[in-house]
Design an enzyme around this catalytic site. Sequence first.
Site, PDB file in Angstrom:
ATOM      1  CG  ASP A 278      -2.597  17.308  45.175  1.00  0.00           C
ATOM      2  OD1 ASP A 278      -2.293  17.769  46.302  1.00  0.00           O
ATOM      3  OD2 ASP A 278      -1.858  17.435  44.176  1.00  0.00           O
TER       4      ASP A 278
HETATM    5  C1  BGC Z   1       0.779  19.041  45.846  1.00  0.00           C
HETATM    6  C2  BGC Z   1       1.064  17.693  46.465  1.00  0.00           C
HETATM    7  C3  BGC Z   1       1.300  17.854  47.947  1.00  0.00           C
HETATM    8  C4  BGC Z   1       0.104  18.526  48.565  1.00  0.00           C
HETATM    9  C5  BGC Z   1       0.228  18.713  50.060  1.00  0.00           C
HETATM   10  C6  BGC Z   1      -0.268  19.790  46.588  1.00  0.00           C
HETATM   11  O1  BGC Z   1      -0.334  21.083  46.138  1.00  0.00           O
HETATM   12  O2  BGC Z   1       0.387  18.871  44.510  1.00  0.00           O
HETATM   13  O3  BGC Z   1       2.155  17.091  45.855  1.00  0.00           O
HETATM   14  O4  BGC Z   1       1.552  16.613  48.521  1.00  0.00           O
HETATM   15  O5  BGC Z   1      -0.052  19.795  47.972  1.00  0.00           O
HETATM   16  O6  BGC Z   1       1.135  19.690  50.373  1.00  0.00           O
END
Ligand code: BGC
Length: 752
Positions: A278
């Site tokens: 993530d």
């Molecule tokens: C979120 C993810 C997301 C990623 C990219 C993160 O903060 O938890 O779900 O895909 O950001 O934007």
Amino acid sequence: MLKFHGLLLGGSLLAGLAAPAVLAREPQAASSPAPAGDARARAEAVVARMTTDEKIALVHGLFPPMANGKTKNELIPSAGHIDGIPRLGVPLVRESDASLGVANQVEQRKGDVATALPSGLATAASFDPEIARAGGAMIGAEARAKRFNVLLAGGVNLTRDPWNGRNFEYLGEDPLLAGLLGGAHIAGVQSNRIVSTVKHFALNAQETGRMVVDARIDEKALRMSDLLAFQIAIEKGRPGSVMCAYNKVNGDWACENPRLLTDVLKRDWGYRGWVMSDWGAVHSTAKAANAGLDQQSGQELDKALFFAKPLKQAVENGEVPVARLDDMVIRYLTGLIETGAYDAPMPATAEAISYDQHAEVAQRAAEAGIVLLKNERNLLPLAASAKRIVVIGGNADVGVLSGGGSSQVRSVGGAPVEVPLAYGAASSFARITYHASSPLEALRKALPGVQVDYVDGRNFNATVEAAKAADLAIVFATQWTTEAQDVPDLRLPDHQDALIDAIATAQPKTVAVMETGGPVLMPWIEKVPAVVQAWYPGQRGGEAIANILTGKVNPSGRLPITFPASAGQPPRPNPVGLETMNSLEAQAAANPANAGNFQFQSFPVDYTEGADVGYRWYEKKALKPLFPFGHGLSYTSFAYRKPKVTGGRTLSVTVEVTNTGKRAGADVPQLYVVREGAKEPMRLAAFQRIELKPGETRRVTLTAEPRIVADYDTALPGWRIAGGRYRVAIGHDATDRKLTAVTTLAASTMKP
Ligand code: BGC
């Protein structure tokens, strides 16, 4: 996209985002020199021709808003970017969030709209994998046309707490339902020859302190709940990638957790694609790489570029074996090859999109997912006798609410209401946003000859008067929720409960339409005869709500999540750590010069309910919820008759389902199962959505998912059906025990 979560970026950065830097044209991917055949073998052959630097370049991705100048290729403002290797035919990868549509959070791509589906919970409420698949296919088509080929689009975290800010993105509290619908959504996305990512692996169950929280649970319980949702979604959807979560799981960060990444995912489940982190979830180089993390995403958001130079050094000094680096790259390419993304280069420029057709997909999902919770005296569908209707509140004159965070779509038609946040963890990348689909207008169109007025609900007394003066009142209740923040409690915000109560007191024919992220408390429920759960209904939400209220569409959604009767019923009444976080934020705000001293430290959350999530918890504790999992009314009625249960090696039930009413409608017979004598709650083992004409009867076969019948045995290790007598219930919801039967199953085991 302006994140992030604890890294709160300032407004100055936002200014730089509006105009994407077009540095060079993206090179055309050469036709692949890799041999055909098995995807992994083909990936291995490509990797064998790479230099170490080329390998390293593929295992860390840029975060476009902070990566200016780091690539010669066009950098589209979005979540991620990884250059390809033209000489080897390795394609450029552009990543976008896309849980509910191709995201464009704070309109970092000016004017770039996309079709917005209803929330994940709405799709889950359809109990229909086909609806989920169609939504995914639609999103994937738009993403490809916009030149994204890896989508961060398959959230299957189980809802453990009704106050979780991100529940709206996910698929509810049941592992079978979330797994099947998540898998279907992923398969739909990938039918466009692009990658979908299943996320957030695993146990990212609350947003409060999500970057530091340590989620604790025992292995058996984890395998039988959150991990099972992932396992089923991966089997059904075959996603090219898996995103590991921010949080710790049993003491180890999810993105450097060898148990989760290597033992469970790659060894036990035989997963062949790649694990991406993530955004801002990586904490180390060698530990993470050796634990099974294959790619650092949005590297600028981590404390260091762990998988750039430090990884090269770790490989050179033997801390990370060369074979592991090779495996990281091979997995990345395997995911791209297996999904078809490798061989289907993105268009050089954005392509046209059939937004009208896609809006139909969004509307169908909303209509299938809206749940009729209560309908006393058949107040709905709206009777022709109501000549003067007043619609109240919720900005229903202009649109419908959506959830905030990385999944936010800038929908076709724009945002008639958009409110920035003054503070809070989501303030850097979320705004309260409405889609331009007015329930008021849709109702007026659907009800010619009826006077449909609107009052915004701000003037309490005038609103109550308007309700009294009309033949019928429809009050829209809203609860905005967002990624990065949990809701502090389950009450509707802004005194809406008092207003609804007063309206219902003044007007006995009151309908409440709920646009909420998940369950809310309804202290006025006894007074309000009809309640419609519309979730965040997406960019055709207004039309969908009007169709349900007027009866053009017969409601058929079923709750994918339990609605508690009181805040004390769920395992945890409020977000764990919320008070600490609020106090730290206040101290940091008061001491800007030393803000860094007030950081959130890691803290544990013990998931003592184990695998008994949601409705299972309620049964175990003998709690009567406000509305149970699986519940949903219709304008017709359904009866189940003549069940036949088969045991032996697999458990299945056939049952006659009859539409006993006067309208066509869809029903979702549900099969719950438990071992006789076990002191455990029943579990949803199968379900099927079927459409029936008035009077029509069909025999439906429900075959139990064996891992739901089984328990996970850590000593085996694997799934074990103890054998013996099992009790089944064929019901309309998780508490319906009118039709039960017993059968005998053979003992058996299955691989983990
Ligand atoms: C979120 C993810 C997301 C990623 C990219 C993160 O903060 O938890 O779900 O895909 O950001 O934007």
